[in-house]
Design an enzyme around this catalytic site. Sequence first.
Site, mmCIF file in Angstrom:
data_model
loop_
_atom_site.group_PDB
_atom_site.id
_atom_site.type_symbol
_atom_site.label_atom_id
_atom_site.label_comp_id
_atom_site.label_asym_id
_atom_site.label_seq_id
_atom_site.Cartn_x
_atom_site.Cartn_y
_atom_site.Cartn_z
ATOM 1 N N ARG A 242 -31.386 -15.707 -38.080
ATOM 2 C CA ARG A 242 -31.970 -15.614 -39.427
ATOM 3 C C ARG A 242 -32.388 -14.186 -39.784
ATOM 4 N NH1 ARG A 242 -33.857 -21.258 -38.141
ATOM 5 N NH2 ARG A 242 -32.863 -22.558 -39.724
ATOM 6 N N HIS B 298 -28.239 -15.070 -27.596
ATOM 7 C CA HIS B 298 -27.434 -16.217 -27.166
ATOM 8 C C HIS B 298 -26.590 -15.845 -25.937
ATOM 9 C CE1 HIS B 298 -27.811 -17.197 -31.600
ATOM 10 N NE2 HIS B 298 -28.216 -18.324 -31.043
ATOM 11 N N ALA C 112 -23.490 -18.238 -35.011
ATOM 12 C CA ALA C 112 -23.994 -16.947 -35.506
ATOM 13 C C ALA C 112 -24.620 -16.197 -34.335
ATOM 14 C CB ALA C 112 -24.993 -17.138 -36.655
#
Length: 286
Positions: A195, A45, A40
Amino acid sequence: MTASQDCPLDIVRSPAELRGRVRAWQAAGQRVALVPTMGALHAGHLALVTKGLDQADVAVASIFVNPKQFGPGEDLERYPRDEAGDAAKLAGAGCSLLYAPDVATMYPPGFASFVRVAGLPDLLCGRVRPGHFDGVATVVAKLLSAAQADVAVFGEKDWQQLAIIRRMAADLDIGTQITGCGIVRDTDGLALSSRNAYLSADERAAALALPQALIAARGAILSGLPVAAALAAGSRRLKGAGFGSIDYFELADGETLHSLGTPATGARLLAAAVIGKTRLIDNIAL
Ligand code: PAF
């Protein structure tokens, strides 16, 4: 699987294939960076990949939603998964290989080992997520040991996780250098997180109080307000913005994570709180 039009990135799914690919690069004199993730992927990232490529010639990412780090009632089932989309993002960021094992490969029948760092996992998030950091330490030990990369990069948003991984890698003589990468934030200041996708528009707006409360607490402490008063004001600000439970709003030593009652070199302000059903964490240097 080799890269194709359908999948722009080579994908390997077993530790032996991962090790073989990393070893081949190293034999050719190239340094390899490992970027462990749960997928995700967002710009935070991809910044880890960029940081890896600053320190190595080749970047390898892993995607594994690790069941051992989710407690009962946590979001293991609904954790967002999009391997094809993630592979495209990683390729775009210059990553050369994706390691995407399945649960049976990581934890085959009979799997019986756990890595537990003493002390650090009992503090902060560990108080409300018992066992979480044992799951993290275990999977990260497996990933580091399978890859034997030169460098591994982890985000600083989960400051406690990074401290635990550093401790574990040092204690277990893992030859991979552990590197932290600064938090990537949205333009308004909210730290990027997979999230955040759970947040409604109203919760997303209210969530901004988290970085704002940390910044305000830092300002208050640096201008001389007692630490306890600044932390209490931070918690009140979160409550006022609509956060439900506030797991912690603390000043802690950046390495030992022990709570601090007065400002000190290397101190970090850290907070975790729940908005709606989503638990968010953030931290800043004092
Ligand atoms: O930070 C994460 O994404 C995970 O905790 C990690 C380090 C990949 C281990 O599963």
